[in-house]
Enzyme design. Sequence first.
Site, short mmCIF file in Angstrom:
data_model
loop_
_atom_site.label_atom_id
_atom_site.label_comp_id
_atom_site.label_asym_id
_atom_site.label_seq_id
_atom_site.Cartn_x
_atom_site.Cartn_y
_atom_site.Cartn_z
N SER A 242 0.78 -1.24 0.00
CA SER A 242 0.00 0.00 0.00
C SER A 242 0.81 1.29 0.00
O SER A 242 0.36 2.29 -0.54
CB SER A 242 -0.93 0.01 1.21
OG SER A 242 -1.76 1.13 1.21
N ALA A 243 1.97 1.30 0.64
CA ALA A 243 2.70 2.56 0.83
C ALA A 243 3.00 3.24 -0.51
O ALA A 243 3.28 2.56 -1.49
CB ALA A 243 4.00 2.31 1.59
N PRO A 244 2.87 4.58 -0.54
CA PRO A 244 2.61 5.49 0.59
C PRO A 244 1.14 5.63 0.99
O PRO A 244 0.83 6.34 1.94
CB PRO A 244 3.15 6.82 0.07
CG PRO A 244 2.93 6.75 -1.40
CD PRO A 244 3.20 5.30 -1.77
N GLY A 245 0.21 4.98 0.25
CA GLY A 245 -1.16 4.92 0.73
C GLY A 245 -2.21 5.56 -0.14
O GLY A 245 -3.40 5.55 0.20
N LYS A 247 -3.68 4.78 -2.99
CA LYS A 247 -4.76 3.92 -3.48
C LYS A 247 -5.67 3.48 -2.35
O LYS A 247 -6.89 3.41 -2.51
CB LYS A 247 -4.17 2.71 -4.22
CG LYS A 247 -3.38 3.07 -5.47
CD LYS A 247 -2.84 1.81 -6.14
CE LYS A 247 -1.97 2.16 -7.34
NZ LYS A 247 -0.71 2.84 -6.93
N ASP A 309 -0.93 -3.63 -6.02
CA ASP A 309 -0.07 -2.77 -6.83
C ASP A 309 1.35 -3.24 -6.55
O ASP A 309 2.01 -2.77 -5.62
CB ASP A 309 -0.26 -1.30 -6.45
CG ASP A 309 0.49 -0.36 -7.38
OD1 ASP A 309 0.36 -0.51 -8.59
OD2 ASP A 309 1.23 0.50 -6.86
N CYS A 362 3.62 -0.19 -12.49
CA CYS A 362 3.94 1.01 -13.26
C CYS A 362 5.13 0.71 -14.17
O CYS A 362 6.14 1.42 -14.15
CB CYS A 362 4.21 2.21 -12.35
SG CYS A 362 5.47 1.95 -11.09
#
Length: 424
Positions: A242-245, A247, A309, A362
């Site tokens: 998740s980081a930096p958060g 999404k 992600d 990405c």
Amino acid sequence: MRRHINSALKILTKVFSEKAYSNMAFYGEDVSDMTTKLVYGVLDENVKIEYVLSLLVKKKPQNVVYVLLKIGTYAIMNLTDVPTFAIVSECVEVAKMNGKGANAGFVNAVLKKVAAKEYELPEKSAKNYLSVTYSKPEWFVQKLVKQYGKETAEQIVSAKPFELEHIRVNSRLSTLEEVKKTLDRADEPYRESEVGGLVLKATDTVANLFKKGIVTYQSPSSILAVYALGLRDGADVLDLCSAPGGKAILMSELTPHGKVTACDVHPHRVKLIQSYKERMKAQNVETLTSDASKFNEEWEGKFDYVLLDAPCSCFGTFRKHPDVFLSRGESDLAGIAKTQRDILKNAVRYLKNGGMLVYSTCTVFDEENTQVVNSILSGEEYALEKIVFYSEALNDKFADNNGCISILPHDEYDGFFIAKIKRI
């Protein structure tokens, strides 16, 4: 000009010699607009600059001198409003300032050759034409050509740096119309994006809105990955990496009566998610430290939605982060892809029957994208699901997707891959 060159030299020495990330290398230095232009200009054109210097210098000089030559070469080739003789002279003085006085004559001689164009760039028919012309590593170009064909590969490598920012509005605190009115009152230009955000310059007005949690910086490609899930309110959602958060927070807005569990493997990165959550007033986000590569039995079959992600090579972000080519290379792809497959095999098992997972990266290479997704589709338990967005315009744009969408770098979009997987 001397001050700007000297600052750029310090920053770029950290990047080239100490392998610092470019955004981190600026900390503690004397930074001006010109310094920033020199730093990112050198990073963006590094391959071309090194090619030119290889034709003019028989033996590569020591690091500090070599970096200074890169700065001078970039400036001579691009700063049309600064006299060439001044660039050469100032670089010579900077060499002296940094204890490289013995090399001042060498710097002067090489940069005068650059100014006189005592070099030739590759002809269009040459194999390294795309690499040098658009300043991308040869392996990167050839890999793109193999996967996409020469025409599309050229479109990718020729994509210009994206210098504006993309923001979205925190729906808990404001609306798009209210933010637009604030920008209008400040007489600051913007345009609406396809994903419902705004494209603009990062001004003090925007910084103030960000600080209050009214807006946040988030790329359109990142937003699309969240939209692809098709979240319903009240859902139980897991964000594995998740980081930096960004999404996780967006998902929490789309399911205000649901819960988002946002994880990362490193405690300091979990703190970034927590900070993001607090700034955006996202109370329905729970943060915790968890290694996504290790299966968590307590999560099996628990979640309605999972967002993965995945950690990736990040080669789709080269317009914003040209130093990505300094930290990663072709040899890294196999190891990254293995980690991605390991995490995905765990992630799909956390879905309830009928649950949906989005896998995103990405990057632009099949090894990290379709090949990873295909690794869990061999049986009958998981299947690709056509991606349907909230917006009719987005559905028209991506109408032909079969559950996978590849986005090439253009306009405000990063190079990105999104796949939607259903647990049957």
